[in-house]
Structures are given as structure tokens and as C-alpha cells.
Design a protein around this motif. Structure first.
Motif, short mmCIF file in Angstrom:
data_model
loop_
_atom_site.label_atom_id
_atom_site.label_comp_id
_atom_site.label_asym_id
_atom_site.label_seq_id
_atom_site.Cartn_x
_atom_site.Cartn_y
_atom_site.Cartn_z
N GLN A 1 -41.48 -40.19 41.08
CA GLN A 1 -40.07 -40.33 40.76
C GLN A 1 -39.23 -40.09 42.00
O GLN A 1 -39.57 -39.26 42.85
CB GLN A 1 -39.66 -39.35 39.65
CG GLN A 1 -40.46 -39.49 38.37
CD GLN A 1 -40.46 -40.90 37.82
OE1 GLN A 1 -39.43 -41.53 37.71
NE2 GLN A 1 -41.64 -41.39 37.49
N PRO A 2 -38.08 -40.78 42.15
CA PRO A 2 -37.23 -40.56 43.32
C PRO A 2 -36.70 -39.13 43.34
O PRO A 2 -36.39 -38.55 42.29
CB PRO A 2 -36.10 -41.57 43.14
CG PRO A 2 -36.22 -42.11 41.77
CD PRO A 2 -37.57 -41.77 41.23
N LYS A 3 -36.62 -38.58 44.54
CA LYS A 3 -36.09 -37.23 44.70
C LYS A 3 -34.58 -37.28 44.50
O LYS A 3 -33.91 -38.19 44.99
CB LYS A 3 -36.40 -36.68 46.09
CG LYS A 3 -37.88 -36.67 46.41
CD LYS A 3 -38.63 -35.68 45.56
CE LYS A 3 -40.11 -35.67 45.93
NZ LYS A 3 -41.01 -35.73 44.86
N PRO A 4 -34.00 -36.29 43.80
CA PRO A 4 -32.54 -36.28 43.61
C PRO A 4 -31.83 -36.12 44.95
O PRO A 4 -32.27 -35.37 45.82
CB PRO A 4 -32.28 -35.09 42.69
CG PRO A 4 -33.56 -34.35 42.60
CD PRO A 4 -34.66 -35.18 43.17
N GLN A 5 -30.75 -36.86 45.10
CA GLN A 5 -29.94 -36.78 46.32
C GLN A 5 -29.00 -35.58 46.21
O GLN A 5 -28.57 -35.23 45.11
CB GLN A 5 -29.13 -38.06 46.50
CG GLN A 5 -29.99 -39.29 46.68
CD GLN A 5 -30.83 -39.21 47.94
OE1 GLN A 5 -30.35 -38.82 48.99
NE2 GLN A 5 -32.10 -39.57 47.83
N PRO A 6 -28.67 -34.97 47.34
CA PRO A 6 -27.73 -33.84 47.29
C PRO A 6 -26.41 -34.29 46.66
O PRO A 6 -25.93 -35.39 46.93
CB PRO A 6 -27.52 -33.47 48.77
CG PRO A 6 -28.64 -34.12 49.50
CD PRO A 6 -29.11 -35.28 48.68
N SER A 7 -25.87 -33.45 45.85
CA SER A 7 -24.63 -33.76 45.14
C SER A 7 -23.42 -33.53 46.03
O SER A 7 -23.39 -32.60 46.82
CB SER A 7 -24.54 -32.88 43.89
OG SER A 7 -23.30 -33.07 43.28
N LYS A 8 -22.42 -34.39 45.87
CA LYS A 8 -21.16 -34.20 46.60
C LYS A 8 -20.24 -33.25 45.84
O LYS A 8 -19.25 -32.80 46.38
CB LYS A 8 -20.47 -35.54 46.82
CG LYS A 8 -21.21 -36.43 47.78
CD LYS A 8 -20.45 -37.71 48.02
CE LYS A 8 -21.20 -38.57 49.03
NZ LYS A 8 -20.48 -39.81 49.31
N ILE A 9 -20.58 -32.99 44.59
CA ILE A 9 -19.76 -32.08 43.78
C ILE A 9 -19.84 -30.70 44.40
O ILE A 9 -20.91 -30.20 44.72
CB ILE A 9 -20.25 -32.05 42.32
CG1 ILE A 9 -20.10 -33.43 41.70
CG2 ILE A 9 -19.49 -31.00 41.52
CD1 ILE A 9 -20.70 -33.55 40.33
N GLY A 10 -18.73 -30.09 44.57
CA GLY A 10 -18.70 -28.75 45.14
C GLY A 10 -18.31 -28.76 46.61
O GLY A 10 -17.72 -27.82 47.10
N ARG A 11 -18.61 -29.84 47.33
CA ARG A 11 -18.23 -29.91 48.73
C ARG A 11 -16.72 -29.96 48.89
O ARG A 11 -16.16 -29.33 49.77
CB ARG A 11 -18.83 -31.15 49.40
CG ARG A 11 -20.31 -31.06 49.60
CD ARG A 11 -20.77 -32.26 50.36
NE ARG A 11 -22.22 -32.33 50.34
CZ ARG A 11 -22.92 -33.35 50.76
NH1 ARG A 11 -22.31 -34.40 51.26
NH2 ARG A 11 -24.23 -33.33 50.72
N ASP A 12 -16.06 -30.75 48.02
CA ASP A 12 -14.61 -30.89 48.12
C ASP A 12 -13.88 -29.64 47.66
O ASP A 12 -12.71 -29.46 47.96
CB ASP A 12 -14.13 -32.08 47.28
CG ASP A 12 -14.64 -33.40 47.83
OD1 ASP A 12 -15.06 -33.43 49.01
OD2 ASP A 12 -14.61 -34.39 47.09
N SER A 13 -14.57 -28.80 46.94
CA SER A 13 -13.91 -27.62 46.42
C SER A 13 -13.92 -26.46 47.42
O SER A 13 -13.36 -25.41 47.14
CB SER A 13 -14.56 -27.18 45.10
OG SER A 13 -15.90 -26.80 45.35
N GLU A 14 -14.58 -26.65 48.57
CA GLU A 14 -14.58 -25.60 49.58
C GLU A 14 -13.17 -25.44 50.12
O GLU A 14 -12.39 -26.38 50.19
CB GLU A 14 -15.55 -25.96 50.72
CG GLU A 14 -16.99 -25.99 50.25
CD GLU A 14 -17.93 -26.45 51.36
OE1 GLU A 14 -17.47 -26.61 52.51
OE2 GLU A 14 -19.11 -26.65 51.06
#
Length: 91
Positions: free
Chosen positions: A62-75
Motif C-alpha cells: 500500500q502507498p505510504k501516507p504523505q505528510p499532512s499539511k494540516i497543522g503547518r499553517d497553524s504554527e
């Protein structure tokens, strides 16, 4: 006639088409493997194909999950504004 070939361990090898008048080879069947099998294996007595792959093997494909962008903008970004998830610097 459409046939499905297997090896000496009954593992799927491929498929072929033979004349309706030809005898099915000993290492083949006219039973089609069902969709979605990763490592099809044939049960000659039951005349069915089944999944021989382990759960771990299937998961490794199965493809490995890509890092999520959620949370980056909240820094915290002092001097920045956020519009629709896009961070831009205030000048």
C-alpha cells in the motif's frame, strides 16, 4: 477457451486461450481468479482461487501516507496573515 495457469505450488502464473477442442493442461484451470487477489493460489480440490498473501505483505504494497499539511499553517507566524490556508507575510 480461456484458461488460467498455475505453478507446482498452485500459484497463479498467467492466462492463455486454447481451442475448445484442446484438453486443459494439468497446470491450468478454467476457473477465473476473482478480482483483488495479490498472490492468487488455486485449490484444485475445491476449484477456487484464494488469497495466499499475508496481511503484512499486502500492507507493505500500500502507498505510504504523505505528510499532512494540516497543522503547518497553524504554527505561529508573527507578522503573517492567513487567507484560505495560505500564509503570507505582512510588509
Amino acid at each position: 477457451m480461456h484458461i488460467f495457469l498455475y505453478d507446482e505450488n498452485f500459484m497463479y502464473l498467467g492466462e492463455d486461450v486454447i481451442s475448445d477442442y484442446e484438453e486443459i493442461p494439468k497446470n491450468a484451470t478454467d476457473v477465473r481468479p476473482q478480482e483483488g487477489l495479490y498472490l492468487p493460489e488455486y485449490d484444485e480440490k475445491k476449484r477456487v482461487w484464494f488469497e495466499s498473501a499475508s496481511k503484512e505483505y499486502i500492507e507493505s504494497l500500500q502507498p505510504k501516507p504523505q505528510p499532512s499539511k494540516i497543522g503547518r499553517d497553524s504554527e505561529k507566524c508573527y507578522g503573517c496573515t492567513t487567507t484560505r490556508g495560505v500564509v503570507s507575510s505582512r510588509v
